[in-house]
Design a protein around this motif. Structure first.
Motif, PDB file in Angstrom:
ATOM      1  N   SER A  34      -8.390   2.015 -28.952  1.00 17.80           N
ATOM      2  CA  SER A  34      -7.056   2.061 -28.338  1.00 17.80           C
ATOM      3  C   SER A  34      -6.859   3.440 -27.727  1.00 17.80           C
ATOM      4  O   SER A  34      -7.383   4.431 -28.218  1.00 17.80           O
ATOM      5  N   ILE A  35      -6.076   3.478 -26.643  1.00 16.29           N
ATOM      6  CA  ILE A  35      -5.874   4.732 -25.890  1.00 16.29           C
ATOM      7  C   ILE A  35      -4.387   5.025 -25.767  1.00 16.29           C
ATOM      8  O   ILE A  35      -3.588   4.092 -25.663  1.00 16.29           O
ATOM      9  N   ILE A  45       0.193   3.245 -23.425  1.00 16.02           N
ATOM     10  CA  ILE A  45      -0.719   2.959 -24.535  1.00 16.02           C
ATOM     11  C   ILE A  45      -1.426   1.651 -24.210  1.00 16.02           C
ATOM     12  O   ILE A  45      -0.845   0.757 -23.601  1.00 16.02           O
ATOM     13  N   ALA A  46      -2.701   1.581 -24.587  1.00 16.43           N
ATOM     14  CA  ALA A  46      -3.474   0.401 -24.202  1.00 16.43           C
ATOM     15  C   ALA A  46      -4.534   0.108 -25.242  1.00 16.43           C
ATOM     16  O   ALA A  46      -4.951   0.995 -25.989  1.00 16.43           O
ATOM     17  N   THR A  47      -4.951  -1.154 -25.291  1.00 16.65           N
ATOM     18  CA  THR A  47      -6.030  -1.522 -26.193  1.00 16.65           C
ATOM     19  C   THR A  47      -6.771  -2.731 -25.660  1.00 16.65           C
ATOM     20  O   THR A  47      -6.268  -3.444 -24.796  1.00 16.65           O
ATOM     21  N   ASN A 165     -14.747   3.538 -30.113  1.00 14.35           N
ATOM     22  CA  ASN A 165     -15.321   4.381 -29.077  1.00 14.35           C
ATOM     23  C   ASN A 165     -14.568   5.697 -28.907  1.00 14.35           C
ATOM     24  O   ASN A 165     -14.595   6.309 -27.841  1.00 14.35           O
ATOM     25  N   MET A 166     -13.892   6.171 -29.978  1.00 14.15           N
ATOM     26  CA  MET A 166     -12.953   7.276 -29.792  1.00 14.15           C
ATOM     27  C   MET A 166     -13.610   8.565 -29.331  1.00 14.15           C
ATOM     28  O   MET A 166     -13.028   9.315 -28.538  1.00 14.15           O
ATOM     29  N   THR A 193     -10.744   4.546 -19.016  1.00 11.70           N
ATOM     30  CA  THR A 193     -11.240   4.988 -20.329  1.00 11.70           C
ATOM     31  C   THR A 193     -11.652   3.794 -21.178  1.00 11.70           C
ATOM     32  O   THR A 193     -12.712   3.810 -21.812  1.00 11.70           O
ATOM     33  N   LEU A 194     -10.825   2.742 -21.176  1.00 15.54           N
ATOM     34  CA  LEU A 194     -11.170   1.548 -21.947  1.00 15.54           C
ATOM     35  C   LEU A 194     -12.438   0.928 -21.415  1.00 15.54           C
ATOM     36  O   LEU A 194     -13.274   0.418 -22.165  1.00 15.54           O
TER      37      LEU A 194
END
Lengths: 244, 239
Positions: A34-35, A45-47, A165-166, A193-194
């Motif tokens: 999640s970002i 915010i996204a996932t 994947n942080m 990024t995702l």
């Protein structure tokens, strides 16, 4: 009938570590990435919405959720644990509103949620939550993005990633982030990024994005103010088309 | 590598796993029966095997939770009865408090939230059951949900639980790949055929249990042996 253990299950190891919390962090690291990105005028915010089977009705699953009109939340880790924290966060926001007649500033809400998570690292007979949270809110001091960990510690971020994947995602964000980003750029960057760690095809149904600020405003509590909302699949589709 | 009690109570293992939850899942696959649920355009069907010699009417895995929501349980039958009793209680409380019947998704969420508590509190073990709930919602149409020992729940177009769960899911994925519109008869057919196919058996009407909700009749009900026989006949004639 005693249905509680009276002793803590999270105890210090000889080296001074709380291993149950470290193991909880391992559980988070197995979760989907999640970002969160803070822009000058709002937050994204996204996932990934990774369903184990095409038989799953993904409209029944909500990973990016709103806590109150000015605060949104996303997680990485164990879904069932997230549901508990989401309910507690929502209740806490309403409790605050009953007393002060306005919704809590982000920092206050974060403190409450973090304090619940800390309790579960010390109370009798319970285990820590297997989730890390990214909490995005807009209050009088402007936009704020916080990360809360299973230990109950929290920090404010300009941009962050949690989950599988942080490490790579944070490196990517360090390169791409700048303080003058506006919310449109931030959405764009979060999708990129995702995409870095994404397995399979990224479609408007396999990611969830929530924003507050920028265009995401609404009339509530007697004034026009930033409101947390999720992007509709067609909006996500437009963004995806732009990065192709 | 386990570090003490992580296999005995629900605390984290070094890799961040919950062994007790994983073992609860094993209890479900060891139960010996398989259950299948399929959601069609305007109906939902659940099917399960009936493996008993005596007093058939008391041996069932299908339970009614409210007039409009029902479930099929897979796993340890004693845990199943406990969860059903609790779910019925929750649904009744909801009806009393709010004045209208609880919807399938809300009841599924309530059951799942209770399951989550067992994964976090050492004093209570997770239940060794999977609950597949069905109902017909006025606003959202036919609904099919599954709740598992991990506290996870989600809506499905079709799902399965029990001994031959994976084979059933593979079969269902193949059949639903083209996203077909299933009418009531097709939905029943798909559910029964999935079970037949993965168990490599042709059923007699007394060997399976079927329960349905449809748009025409949104009340949850189990089919009688005669009705099951009609469906089986239709399936045979189709071949």
């Amino acid at each position: 009938m005693s249905d509680r253990y009276s002793f803590s299950l999270t105890t210090f190891s000889p080296s001074g570590k709380l291993v149950q919390i470290e193991y909880a962090l391992n559980a988070v690291a197995q979760g989907v990435t999640s970002i969160g990105i803070k822009a000058t005028n709002g937050i994204v915010i996204a996932t990934e919405k990774k369903t184990a089977s095409p038989l799953i009705d993904d409209s029944s699953l909500e990973k990016v959720a709103n806590v109150c009109p000015n605060i949104g939340i996303v997680y990485s880790g164990m879904g069932p644990d997230f549901r508990v924290l989401l309910t507690k966060a929502r209740k806490s926001a309403q409790k605050y509103k009953r007393i002060y007649n306005e919704y809590p500033p982000t920092g206050i809400l974060v403190k409450e949620v973090a304090s619940v998570m800390q309790e579960f690292t010390q109370s009798g007979g319970v285990r820590p939550f297997g989730v890390s949270l990214l909490i995005a809110g807009y209050d009088e001091t402007g936009p704020a993005l916080y990360q809360v960990d299973p230990s109950g510690s929290y920090w404010a971020w300009k941009a962050s990633a949690i989950g599988k994947n942080m490490v790579n995602a944070k490196t990517f964000l360090e390169k791409r982030y700048n303080d003058d980003m506006e919310i449109e750029d931030a959405v764009h960057t979060s999708i990129l990024t995702l995409k870095e760690g994404f397995e399979g095809q990224m479609t408007e149904n396999s990611i969830e994005i929530g924003i507050i600020g920028g265009d995401a405003t609404g009339f509530t509590e007697g004034k026009q103010q930033p409101l947390f909302r999720k992007l509709t699949p067609s909006e996500v589709k437009d963004y995806l088309a732009n990065i192709a | 590598s386990s570090a003490g009690y992580d296999r005995h109570i629900t605390i984290f293992s070094p890799e961040g796993r919950l062994y007790q939850v994983e073992y609860a899942f094993k209890a479900i696959s060891n139960s010996g029966i398989t259950t299948v649920g399929v959601r069609g355009q305007d109906s939902v069907v659940i099917v399960t095997q009936k493996k008993i010699p005596v007093y058939p009417s008391t041996v069932t895995h299908i339970f009614q939770l409210t007039p409009y929501v029902g479930c099929v349980m897979t796993g340890l039958i004693a845990d199943a009865r406990a969860q059903v009793t609790r779910a019925r209680q929750e649904a009744a409380d909801y009806r009393y408090k709010f004045g209208y019947e609880i919807s399938t998704d809300m009841l599924a969420k309530r059951v799942a939230n209770i399951n989550q508590v067992y994964t976090q509190h050492a004093a209570m073990r997770p239940l060794g059951v999977s609950m597949i709930l069905i109902g017909y919602d006025e606003e959202r149409g036919p609904q099919l949900f599954k709740c598992d020992p991990a506290g996870y729940y989600v809506g499905y177009k079709a799902t399965a639980a029990g001994a031959k769960q994976q084979e059933s899911l593979n079969h269902l994925e193949k059949k639903l790949k083209k996203d077909p519109d299933l009418n009531f008869e097709d939905t029943v057919e798909l559910a029964i055929n999935t079970l037949s196919s993965v168990l490599a058996a042709d059923f007699k009407a007394t060997e399976i249990e079927v329960a349905i909700v449809t748009r025409e009749d949104p009340k949850f009900r189990t089919l009688s042996v005669a009705e099951i026989e009609t469906h089986l006949q239709r399936i045979v004639e189709k071949d």
